[in-house]
Design a protein around this motif. Structure first.
Motif, PDB file in Angstrom:
ATOM      1  N   ALA A  50     -32.426 -10.970  -6.412  1.00 16.34           N
ATOM      2  CA  ALA A  50     -33.459 -11.532  -5.279  1.00 16.34           C
ATOM      3  C   ALA A  50     -32.475 -11.274  -4.044  1.00 16.34           C
ATOM      4  CB  ALA A  50     -33.675 -12.988  -5.382  1.00 16.34           C
ATOM      5  N   ALA A  51     -31.307 -11.420  -3.796  1.00 13.85           N
ATOM      6  CA  ALA A  51     -30.501 -11.030  -2.866  1.00 13.85           C
ATOM      7  C   ALA A  51     -30.491  -9.779  -2.337  1.00 13.85           C
ATOM      8  CB  ALA A  51     -28.691 -11.427  -3.071  1.00 13.85           C
ATOM      9  N   GLY A  52     -30.783  -8.540  -3.396  1.00 14.31           N
ATOM     10  CA  GLY A  52     -30.808  -7.432  -2.976  1.00 14.31           C
ATOM     11  C   GLY A  52     -32.267  -7.070  -2.294  1.00 14.31           C
ATOM     12  N   VAL A  53     -33.410  -7.787  -2.916  1.00 16.55           N
ATOM     13  CA  VAL A  53     -34.835  -7.476  -2.024  1.00 16.55           C
ATOM     14  C   VAL A  53     -34.647  -8.053  -0.898  1.00 16.55           C
ATOM     15  CG1 VAL A  53     -37.039  -8.530  -2.295  1.00 16.55           C
ATOM     16  CG2 VAL A  53     -35.804  -7.488  -4.331  1.00 16.55           C
ATOM     17  N   LEU A  59     -34.059  -9.648   5.632  1.00  9.46           N
ATOM     18  CA  LEU A  59     -33.957 -10.927   5.930  1.00  9.46           C
ATOM     19  C   LEU A  59     -32.443 -11.797   5.607  1.00  9.46           C
ATOM     20  CD1 LEU A  59     -37.167 -11.720   4.063  1.00  9.46           C
ATOM     21  CD2 LEU A  59     -36.846 -11.563   6.277  1.00  9.46           C
ATOM     22  N   ALA A  60     -31.749 -11.334   4.579  1.00  5.88           N
ATOM     23  CA  ALA A  60     -30.603 -12.024   4.524  1.00  5.88           C
ATOM     24  C   ALA A  60     -29.454 -10.925   3.903  1.00  5.88           C
ATOM     25  CB  ALA A  60     -30.698 -12.988   3.185  1.00  5.88           C
ATOM     26  N   ARG A  61     -28.166 -11.306   4.054  1.00  7.57           N
ATOM     27  CA  ARG A  61     -27.296 -10.536   3.534  1.00  7.57           C
ATOM     28  C   ARG A  61     -26.073 -11.439   2.641  1.00  7.57           C
ATOM     29  NH1 ARG A  61     -25.335  -7.304   8.321  1.00  7.57           N
ATOM     30  NH2 ARG A  61     -25.076  -9.654   9.019  1.00  7.57           N
ATOM     31  N   HIS A  62     -25.510 -10.836   1.805  1.00  4.84           N
ATOM     32  CA  HIS A  62     -24.799 -11.567   0.854  1.00  4.84           C
ATOM     33  C   HIS A  62     -23.428 -10.961   0.467  1.00  4.84           C
ATOM     34  CE1 HIS A  62     -23.218 -14.109  -2.553  1.00  4.84           C
ATOM     35  NE2 HIS A  62     -23.934 -15.179  -2.008  1.00  4.84           N
ATOM     36  N   GLY A  74     -38.661 -15.036   9.457  1.00  6.18           N
ATOM     37  CA  GLY A  74     -39.093 -14.073   8.381  1.00  6.18           C
ATOM     38  C   GLY A  74     -38.902 -14.546   6.899  1.00  6.18           C
ATOM     39  N   LEU A  75     -37.875 -14.977   6.728  1.00  6.83           N
ATOM     40  CA  LEU A  75     -37.583 -15.725   5.375  1.00  6.83           C
ATOM     41  C   LEU A  75     -38.612 -16.718   4.915  1.00  6.83           C
ATOM     42  CD1 LEU A  75     -35.669 -15.423   2.815  1.00  6.83           C
ATOM     43  CD2 LEU A  75     -34.330 -17.236   3.819  1.00  6.83           C
ATOM     44  N   GLU A  76     -38.856 -17.589   5.709  1.00  6.11           N
ATOM     45  CA  GLU A  76     -39.836 -18.603   5.759  1.00  6.11           C
ATOM     46  C   GLU A  76     -41.418 -18.000   5.399  1.00  6.11           C
ATOM     47  OE1 GLU A  76     -41.887 -22.408   8.164  1.00  6.11           O
ATOM     48  OE2 GLU A  76     -39.807 -21.914   8.558  1.00  6.11           O
ATOM     49  N   HIS A  77     -41.570 -16.895   6.009  1.00  6.30           N
ATOM     50  CA  HIS A  77     -42.871 -16.412   5.941  1.00  6.30           C
ATOM     51  C   HIS A  77     -43.132 -15.779   4.692  1.00  6.30           C
ATOM     52  CE1 HIS A  77     -46.693 -14.130   7.203  1.00  6.30           C
ATOM     53  NE2 HIS A  77     -45.964 -13.151   6.843  1.00  6.30           N
ATOM     54  N   ARG A  78     -41.928 -15.250   4.305  1.00  5.62           N
ATOM     55  CA  ARG A  78     -41.714 -14.481   2.862  1.00  5.62           C
ATOM     56  C   ARG A  78     -41.825 -15.719   1.738  1.00  5.62           C
ATOM     57  NH1 ARG A  78     -40.878 -11.977  -1.402  1.00  5.62           N
ATOM     58  NH2 ARG A  78     -40.078 -10.248  -1.755  1.00  5.62           N
ATOM     59  N   CYS A  82     -45.085 -23.613  -1.333  1.00  4.97           N
ATOM     60  CA  CYS A  82     -44.195 -24.946  -1.819  1.00  4.97           C
ATOM     61  C   CYS A  82     -43.033 -25.347  -0.637  1.00  4.97           C
ATOM     62  CB  CYS A  82     -43.581 -24.816  -3.237  1.00  4.97           C
ATOM     63  SG  CYS A  82     -42.425 -23.402  -3.381  1.00  4.97           S
ATOM     64  N   TYR A  83     -42.603 -24.068   0.117  1.00  7.99           N
ATOM     65  CA  TYR A  83     -41.710 -24.526   0.876  1.00  7.99           C
ATOM     66  C   TYR A  83     -42.012 -25.358   1.988  1.00  7.99           C
ATOM     67  CZ  TYR A  83     -38.120 -23.738   4.601  1.00  7.99           C
ATOM     68  OH  TYR A  83     -37.204 -24.081   5.603  1.00  7.99           O
ATOM     69  N   ARG A  84     -43.129 -25.043   2.454  1.00 10.86           N
ATOM     70  CA  ARG A  84     -43.944 -25.751   3.754  1.00 10.86           C
ATOM     71  C   ARG A  84     -44.381 -27.107   2.999  1.00 10.86           C
ATOM     72  NH1 ARG A  84     -44.339 -20.685   4.587  1.00 10.86           N
ATOM     73  NH2 ARG A  84     -45.954 -19.985   3.248  1.00 10.86           N
ATOM     74  N   ALA A  85     -44.815 -27.298   2.129  1.00  8.54           N
ATOM     75  CA  ALA A  85     -45.021 -28.507   1.394  1.00  8.54           C
ATOM     76  C   ALA A  85     -43.797 -29.361   1.188  1.00  8.54           C
ATOM     77  CB  ALA A  85     -45.647 -28.356  -0.324  1.00  8.54           C
ATOM     78  N   VAL A  86     -42.645 -28.933   0.969  1.00 10.55           N
ATOM     79  CA  VAL A  86     -41.383 -29.736   0.670  1.00 10.55           C
ATOM     80  C   VAL A  86     -41.150 -30.074   2.235  1.00 10.55           C
ATOM     81  CG1 VAL A  86     -39.073 -29.303   0.482  1.00 10.55           C
ATOM     82  CG2 VAL A  86     -40.569 -28.554  -1.329  1.00 10.55           C
ATOM     83  N   LEU A  87     -41.074 -29.379   3.236  1.00 10.52           N
ATOM     84  CA  LEU A  87     -40.857 -29.558   4.526  1.00 10.52           C
ATOM     85  C   LEU A  87     -41.780 -30.553   5.046  1.00 10.52           C
ATOM     86  CD1 LEU A  87     -40.294 -25.844   6.532  1.00 10.52           C
ATOM     87  CD2 LEU A  87     -38.502 -27.846   5.753  1.00 10.52           C
TER      88      LEU A  87
END
Length: 100
Positions: A50-53, A59-62, A74-78, A82-87
């Motif tokens: 997932a980090a590679g994607v 969107l992110a770097r690890h 961009g990460l929120e859009h992706r 359920c993320y918006r429901a949790v917020l």
């Protein structure tokens, strides 16, 4: 004749309003893939994939226990719905001082 460039003031001397703005909603956290996998209840290889994607999408770097979110919006859009429901639930249960 060579023109002289005006000297660039050091960051210490700049007033806060003159500093270059930070990238919008970027964040860096100290966290290993192993710990993140444990928190999510998945194998580390799943987190690594997932980090590679997310890296490929910009969107992110690890790297070495450090997770850097390059584009929070961009990460929120992706993310899934359920993320918006949790917020929304979080905001209902723990309203900010501004909305109280």
């Amino acid at each position: 004749m060579r023109s002289r460039a005006s000297p660039v003031p050091s960051p210490r001397r700049q007033r806060p309003q003159e500093r270059a703005p930070e990238p919008p909603r970027a964040a860096t956290r100290q966290i290993t893939q192993e710990y993140l996998a444990t928190m999510l209840g998945v194998q580390r290889t799943t987190v690594s994939g997932a980090a590679g994607v997310l890296k490929a999408e910009g969107l992110a770097r690890h790297s070495r226990g450090q997770l850097e979110i390059l584009d929070c919006d961009g990460l929120e859009h992706r993310s899934c719905e359920c993320y918006r429901a949790v917020l929304q639930m979080y905001d209902q249960l723990l309203p900010s001082d501004e909305s109280a």
